[in-house]
Design a protein around this motif. Structure first.
Motif, PDB file in Angstrom:
ATOM      1  N   LEU A 117     -27.168  42.842   9.886  1.00 39.51           N
ATOM      2  CA  LEU A 117     -25.481  43.462   9.415  1.00 39.51           C
ATOM      3  C   LEU A 117     -24.769  41.620  10.757  1.00 39.51           C
ATOM      4  O   LEU A 117     -23.947  41.403  11.038  1.00 39.51           O
ATOM      5  CB  LEU A 117     -24.988  44.547  10.245  1.00 39.51           C
ATOM      6  N   GLU A 118     -26.044  42.190  11.820  1.00 41.30           N
ATOM      7  CA  GLU A 118     -25.083  40.683  12.147  1.00 41.30           C
ATOM      8  C   GLU A 118     -26.892  39.686  12.729  1.00 41.30           C
ATOM      9  O   GLU A 118     -27.753  40.200  12.195  1.00 41.30           O
ATOM     10  CB  GLU A 118     -25.499  40.912  13.944  1.00 41.30           C
ATOM     11  N   THR A 119     -26.524  38.455  12.436  1.00 43.46           N
ATOM     12  CA  THR A 119     -27.634  37.004  12.730  1.00 43.46           C
ATOM     13  C   THR A 119     -27.992  37.153  13.915  1.00 43.46           C
ATOM     14  O   THR A 119     -27.701  37.766  14.585  1.00 43.46           O
ATOM     15  CB  THR A 119     -26.954  36.318  12.367  1.00 43.46           C
ATOM     16  N   ARG A 120     -29.728  36.685  13.413  1.00 40.91           N
ATOM     17  CA  ARG A 120     -30.487  36.827  14.447  1.00 40.91           C
ATOM     18  C   ARG A 120     -30.746  35.405  14.921  1.00 40.91           C
ATOM     19  O   ARG A 120     -31.534  35.189  15.654  1.00 40.91           O
ATOM     20  CB  ARG A 120     -31.959  37.061  13.747  1.00 40.91           C
ATOM     21  N   HIS A 121     -30.347  34.042  13.691  1.00 35.07           N
ATOM     22  CA  HIS A 121     -30.143  33.176  14.951  1.00 35.07           C
ATOM     23  C   HIS A 121     -28.787  32.697  14.940  1.00 35.07           C
ATOM     24  O   HIS A 121     -28.102  32.937  15.227  1.00 35.07           O
ATOM     25  CB  HIS A 121     -30.338  32.241  13.235  1.00 35.07           C
ATOM     26  N   GLU A 122     -28.895  31.475  15.565  1.00 35.31           N
ATOM     27  CA  GLU A 122     -28.243  30.814  16.273  1.00 35.31           C
ATOM     28  C   GLU A 122     -28.069  29.454  15.383  1.00 35.31           C
ATOM     29  O   GLU A 122     -28.372  28.242  15.651  1.00 35.31           O
ATOM     30  CB  GLU A 122     -28.217  30.413  17.851  1.00 35.31           C
ATOM     31  N   LEU A 123     -26.553  29.597  14.695  1.00 34.88           N
ATOM     32  CA  LEU A 123     -25.825  28.949  13.763  1.00 34.88           C
ATOM     33  C   LEU A 123     -24.283  27.806  14.290  1.00 34.88           C
ATOM     34  O   LEU A 123     -24.266  28.840  14.524  1.00 34.88           O
ATOM     35  CB  LEU A 123     -25.621  29.390  12.828  1.00 34.88           C
ATOM     36  N   HIS A 124     -25.133  26.577  14.500  1.00 32.74           N
ATOM     37  CA  HIS A 124     -24.239  26.157  14.271  1.00 32.74           C
ATOM     38  C   HIS A 124     -22.852  25.448  13.904  1.00 32.74           C
ATOM     39  O   HIS A 124     -22.826  26.007  12.765  1.00 32.74           O
ATOM     40  CB  HIS A 124     -24.683  24.598  14.238  1.00 32.74           C
ATOM     41  N   PRO A 125     -21.978  25.122  14.230  1.00 29.74           N
ATOM     42  CA  PRO A 125     -20.665  25.901  13.819  1.00 29.74           C
ATOM     43  C   PRO A 125     -20.016  24.836  12.381  1.00 29.74           C
ATOM     44  O   PRO A 125     -19.585  25.144  11.626  1.00 29.74           O
ATOM     45  CB  PRO A 125     -19.107  25.525  14.819  1.00 29.74           C
ATOM     46  N   GLU A 126     -21.059  23.158  12.468  1.00 25.04           N
ATOM     47  CA  GLU A 126     -20.425  23.246  11.086  1.00 25.04           C
ATOM     48  C   GLU A 126     -21.249  22.526  10.376  1.00 25.04           C
ATOM     49  O   GLU A 126     -21.351  22.922   9.254  1.00 25.04           O
ATOM     50  CB  GLU A 126     -21.144  21.381  12.180  1.00 25.04           C
ATOM     51  N   LEU A 127     -22.498  23.986  10.506  1.00 26.17           N
ATOM     52  CA  LEU A 127     -23.282  23.894   9.297  1.00 26.17           C
ATOM     53  C   LEU A 127     -23.181  24.782   8.434  1.00 26.17           C
ATOM     54  O   LEU A 127     -22.448  25.815   8.536  1.00 26.17           O
ATOM     55  CB  LEU A 127     -25.234  24.206   9.799  1.00 26.17           C
ATOM     56  N   ALA A 128     -23.128  24.429   7.022  1.00 23.78           N
ATOM     57  CA  ALA A 128     -22.342  24.562   6.039  1.00 23.78           C
ATOM     58  C   ALA A 128     -24.127  24.780   4.756  1.00 23.78           C
ATOM     59  O   ALA A 128     -23.730  26.340   4.273  1.00 23.78           O
ATOM     60  CB  ALA A 128     -21.109  24.131   5.448  1.00 23.78           C
ATOM     61  N   LEU A 129     -24.536  23.662   4.448  1.00 28.67           N
ATOM     62  CA  LEU A 129     -25.260  23.951   3.605  1.00 28.67           C
ATOM     63  C   LEU A 129     -27.115  24.015   4.134  1.00 28.67           C
ATOM     64  O   LEU A 129     -27.140  22.097   4.713  1.00 28.67           O
ATOM     65  CB  LEU A 129     -24.975  23.261   2.721  1.00 28.67           C
ATOM     66  N   LEU A 130     -27.785  24.342   3.251  1.00 27.11           N
ATOM     67  CA  LEU A 130     -29.304  24.178   3.481  1.00 27.11           C
ATOM     68  C   LEU A 130     -30.189  23.453   1.793  1.00 27.11           C
ATOM     69  O   LEU A 130     -29.753  24.372   0.994  1.00 27.11           O
ATOM     70  CB  LEU A 130     -30.370  24.609   4.702  1.00 27.11           C
ATOM     71  N   VAL A 131     -30.395  22.691   2.225  1.00 23.94           N
ATOM     72  CA  VAL A 131     -31.039  21.850   1.238  1.00 23.94           C
ATOM     73  C   VAL A 131     -32.673  20.957   1.420  1.00 23.94           C
ATOM     74  O   VAL A 131     -32.227  20.726   2.084  1.00 23.94           O
ATOM     75  CB  VAL A 131     -30.039  21.546   0.099  1.00 23.94           C
ATOM     76  N   SER A 132     -33.238  21.952   0.152  1.00 29.86           N
ATOM     77  CA  SER A 132     -34.575  20.748   0.393  1.00 29.86           C
ATOM     78  C   SER A 132     -34.304  19.399   0.199  1.00 29.86           C
ATOM     79  O   SER A 132     -33.314  19.019  -0.604  1.00 29.86           O
ATOM     80  CB  SER A 132     -35.079  21.295  -1.082  1.00 29.86           C
ATOM     81  N   THR A 133     -34.647  18.404  -0.079  1.00 29.66           N
ATOM     82  CA  THR A 133     -34.797  17.447   0.642  1.00 29.66           C
ATOM     83  C   THR A 133     -35.597  16.829  -1.172  1.00 29.66           C
ATOM     84  O   THR A 133     -36.647  18.016  -1.589  1.00 29.66           O
ATOM     85  CB  THR A 133     -35.924  16.244   1.409  1.00 29.66           C
ATOM     86  N   SER A 134     -35.435  15.782  -1.667  1.00 32.29           N
ATOM     87  CA  SER A 134     -35.537  15.174  -3.057  1.00 32.29           C
ATOM     88  C   SER A 134     -37.245  15.698  -3.159  1.00 32.29           C
ATOM     89  O   SER A 134     -38.047  14.849  -2.235  1.00 32.29           O
ATOM     90  CB  SER A 134     -35.553  13.706  -3.099  1.00 32.29           C
ATOM     91  N   GLY A 135     -37.989  16.444  -3.784  1.00 32.15           N
ATOM     92  CA  GLY A 135     -39.341  16.242  -4.018  1.00 32.15           C
ATOM     93  C   GLY A 135     -39.571  17.581  -3.095  1.00 32.15           C
ATOM     94  O   GLY A 135     -40.983  17.502  -3.391  1.00 32.15           O
TER      95      GLY A 135
END
Length: 871
Positions: A117-135
């Motif tokens: 229910l609560e995150t165990r991570h420290e998440l930066h306020p600007e972070l919105a999306l995590l996407v794999s790099t091409s390939g």
């Protein structure tokens, strides 16, 4: 929508309700307004909870996936995008980043697996999306994107494409791919519409969708244009189409020019674009009016962005550097990196470029695509261009010791390697060329250069086999294993990942065998698999069907128990396969008088029309004609061989039987000469349609009215049925209308079309045949084909059903010769032996015809090779 003030998200996701009743999403037959979509997103926001957490999403082209995607962006929860369909790549990312919530796909819905229910991570306020790099699907290295970057890039794309609320985009690319994601973002930003689908451009259903939903654009990667060539795109009438976008790799300049000119003729624009995941999606675009004169350019920076060229002294070239609000925050390689803020302000693209006429930028190479051999710099891109100049499709990798290239097809590679080494100025021993069925590619369609380089340490390319997933024991497969199935079943030497069953010449006779092998390799196969390119088929194997807007989540314990029990006892098979197997048994049993059940041969005639529409109506007019004539040959050759034998050893047949002409010139009514009526009539219909559809005007009419066209044919033939006109066609009377009904059934995409066909069947089939039972059999068989896509078959009968369906034609033509020798002993034995003899003939004849086709193709390849290298 109410958004937490301290976690305000991406505005195009948070402000959906502002567009009110405008259509936002269409899925299948239904549409959602922006207000309805906003309601769904807000409900999902509440499900995600108030505490900011890391959410992982199996991103598919479904409404449920899109809802989770928008809800996370709107409420400020950082979103980790997982590959569609789950699998090892998704599990690797989950293990590496330990998300707090996982949204998995289940039967068209997204089910939330809440881990904490609560995150165990420290998440930066600007972070919105995590996407794999091409390939790098499955790699822990991810691109960190800010919400502001998503918003800025969506706005830039909307500006240079001149998007407007009346636009509708079809989702030809997955949501998990940044290019596909950018299409959704930019359209939602301006209140435009999304036609949500996972159909391939080779599927006729996709073009039905384009016309019915008035689609104005779709996105394409380079191999998409190969598929467009195959389906005869240049002849399609698409009045709503406004533009096509292209990215995801370099499209050859001659293709850019050709498609740009085609667009000018047809009234749509081609936007060639350049981008990287690290820049959210897009960095440059080529104005459509510049494409014909400058087809090799990437164009100008997107609004708000800028390029500069930085010298690379050791290469005597310049690297392209990009700045703009859409540049990523940086990379993440471990959970601790999620706390990082912006680490870069400009993006080093790794591409070598120059600025040419009119300020247009052009990519001239890749900084990392250079190797140094015996002191000489070798541009691997230039290697590929030199091979292309020789007419070869190839991809090159290399090290400081050698150049390694994978070359598609069967060629004299020793001669090519010698010529290439001379052109490059390197020793012959430093050039290694390998013949491959198709270039190894990543999931996004780009060449897999590490796999190509690895060819140099093998004596031959590895043969991909079907394997078992270590986690669940279910079959999984690679593109290579599916290529192998197609190559063996269709007697093809070179099968590319962009090929589909239909594009390779597959027909109803080979469909069953391939579908059974694919089901064994993939576990299950998606509906419409026969038109899907291999590279889309393999990722789609575990995807749930899309298009259901109202499905509940995963079944409960009782439901799962019932499903498990049912799956142990039964396996689903395509309705057409089951109908073929049942029909041939009933035909043989009725002819032997083991029992009597008439009408199933006419069901097979409707099924023949159904398969004709699925397998014979794709590609250009010339390709289609060749495919249709090939299908006729695969019916005529084994049939005539048996009929010719019967003519020699019995006195029951005449010359018109050998030439399949008895229905035209033989005596009227039913006689012993009429025994092969089904083959004769089917061949006449197929040849007639091949000739008819080769006429340009008729071809255009079919492409414009794919559902109405067969009904017109049916109406013409029904004039005979109701004695309005009379044609001298003895034998079984008019049956083209049943063939046409099956054809129309295959292209019926909407409920009202199926309902209309049902009404037509109820009006025409009863009373059309001598007995009510025969009419009832035909009517029920057709309605099953029309309305029910799959049927449950006991697992113990799965294999025999497939064998009987595959060999149905062969059983039909041989049983007349087989059963008389056994019927006096036992009618049941006569049925069994007739079926077994037909299966045996199918096994022998298909192998022999496969060898003949392979020999012919090999001879053709040798002639082409001689033409290429004769100088």
């Amino acid at each position: 929508m109410t958004i937490q003030p301290d976690l305000a998200g991406v505005s195009f996701a948070a402000n959906l309700a502002a567009f009110g009743d405008r259509t936002a999403i269409s899925v299948g037959e239904r549409s959602l307004s922006y207000s309805e979509l906003a309601y769904r997103v807000e409900a999902m926001v509440r499900s995600l909870g108030p505490a900011r957490r890391l959410i992982a999403l199996e991103a598919e082209n479904t409404l449920s996936s899109l809802t989770v995607y928008l809800a996370a962006l709107a409420s400020g929860h950082p979103l980790l995008i997982l590959p569609a369909g789950g699998g090892q790549a998704a599990e690797a990312l989950i293990a590496a980043y330990d998300p707090d919530v996982i949204a998995r796909s289940s039967q068209g819905s997204s089910v939330l697996d809440v881990r904490r229910l609560e995150t165990r991570h420290e998440l930066h306020p600007e972070l919105a999306l995590l996407v794999s790099t091409s390939g790098s699907t499955g790699s822990p290295k991810l691109v960190r994107l800010a919400g502001a970057s998503l918003q800025a890039n969506a706005a830039a794309i909307a500006e240079y494409l001149h998007l407007r609320p009346s636009d509708t985009a079809a989702t030809t690319l997955p949501l998990s791919y940044c290019y596909g994601m950018s299409v959704v973002n930019s359209h939602l930003l301006v209140g435009a519409s999304i036609a949500l689908t996972d159909l391939s451009v080779v599927d006729p259903c996709f073009w039905d969708l384009v016309r019915s939903r008035h689609v104005t654009s779709f996105a394409a990667v380079p191999y998409t244009f190969d598929l467009l060539d195959r389906v005869g795109f240049e002849h399609m009438d698409l009045p709503s189409l406004r533009y096509i976008t292209q990215a995801g790799g370099r499209l050859a300049p001659e293709r850019v020019r050709a498609y740009s000119q085609l667009g000018q003729e047809r009234g749509w624009d081609l936007f060639v674009m350049y981008g990287q995941t690290e820049a959210t999606a897009r960095m440059a675009y080529l104005p459509p009016d510049q494409a014909v004169d400058h087809p090799g350019a990437i164009g100008v920076p997107v609004p708000g962005g800028a390029f500069r060229l930085e010298p690379v002294p050791e290469l005597d070239a310049h690297e392209l550097i990009y700045t703009g609000p859409n540049v990523m925050l940086g990379y993440a390689e471990q959970p601790g990196d999620l706390a990082l803020g912006r680490e870069i302000t400009e993006l080093r693209t790794g591409d070598l470029a120059r600025q040419g006429t009119g300020g247009l930028y052009e990519i001239v190479g890749r900084r990392s695509r250079f190797v140094k051999i015996v002191g000489l710099r070798v541009d691997l891109g230039q290697v590929e261009r030199l091979l292309a100049d020789l007419g070869l499709s190839a991809a090159a990798a290399g090290s400081d010791e050698m150049v390694v290239a994978a070359v598609e097809g069967d060629h004299d590679l020793a001669l090519v390697a010698k010529t290439l080494a001379q052109d490059l100025g390197v020793p012959r021993a430093a050039v290694e060329l390998y013949s491959v069925p198709s270039i190894p590619r990543l999931a996004n369609g780009k060449p897999d250069y590490p796999a190509i380089l690895a060819l140099s340490v093998r004596s031959e390319p590895a043969q991909s086999e079907d394997v078992l997933d270590a986690d669940d024991g279910h079959p999984s497969a690679t593109t290579g294993s599916v290529q192998k199935i197609y190559a063996e079943a269709l007697e093809r030497q070179n099968v590319a990942i962009t090929d589909s069953f239909v594009s390779l010449g597959g027909d109803s006779l080979s469909y069953v065998a391939v579908s059974v092998r694919l089901e064994k390799a993939l576990g299950r196969i998606p509906q419409g698999w026969h038109t899907m390119p291999i590279c889309e088929l393999v990722p789609a194997q575990d995807s749930a069907p899309s298009g259901d807007l109202g499905k509940a989540g995963a079944p409960g314990p009782v439901g799962r128990a019932v499903q498990k029990w049912h799956s142990k006892l039964f396996a689903s098979m395509e309705t057409g396969i089951v109908l073929r197997a049942v029909a041939i048994v009933f035909i043989v049993a009725t002819h032997i008088d083991f029992f009597s059940w008439e009408g199933t041969a006419h069901v097979l005639m409707a099924l023949a029309g159904y398969n004709f529409a699925r397998f014979q109506l794709t590609g250009s007019r010339g390709e289609r004609l060749r495919r249709q004539l090939g299908a006729v040959a695969r019916i005529v050759v084994p049939s005539v061989a048996v009929i010719g034998l019967a003519f020699v050893v019995t006195d029951d047949y005449r010359w018109q039987n050998i030439f399949l002409l008895n229905s035209l010139v033989g005596p009227p009514g039913w006689t012993d000469l009429s025994r092969f009526w089904f083959v004769e009539v089917l061949v006449h219909i197929l040849l007639g349609l091949a000739i008819l559809l080769a006429i340009p005007g008729v071809d255009r009419a079919l492409r414009r009215w794919p559902w109405a066209f067969p009904l017109v044919l049916a109406g013409i033939d029904l004039l005979q049925r109701f004695d309005i006109i009379e044609l001298p066609y003895p034998g079984q009377g008019p049956v083209l209308w049943l063939f046409a009904f099956g054809w129309a059934a295959a292209v019926s995409r909407r409920w009202w079309q199926r309902a209309a066909l049902t009404a037509l069947a109820l009006l025409t089939i009863p009373g059309s045949f001598p007995s009510e039972s025969r009419s009832a059999t035909i009517l029920v068989g057709f309605l099953i084909l029309l309305w029910i896509p799959t049927l449950p078959v006991p697992r113990g009968l799965h294999r025999i059903t497939a064998l009987l369906a595959s060999s149905s034609l062969y059983i039909y033509v041989t049983h007349w010769l087989v059963y008389p020798y056994f019927v006096e002993v036992s009618k049941g034995l006569a049925v069994a032996v007739s079926l077994a003899a037909g299966v045996a003939y199918w096994a022998v004849a298909t192998r022999a015809m496969g060898h003949a086709e392979r020999w012919f193709r090999h001879r053709t390849v040798n002639v082409r090779r001689w033409r290429v290298f004769r100088f």
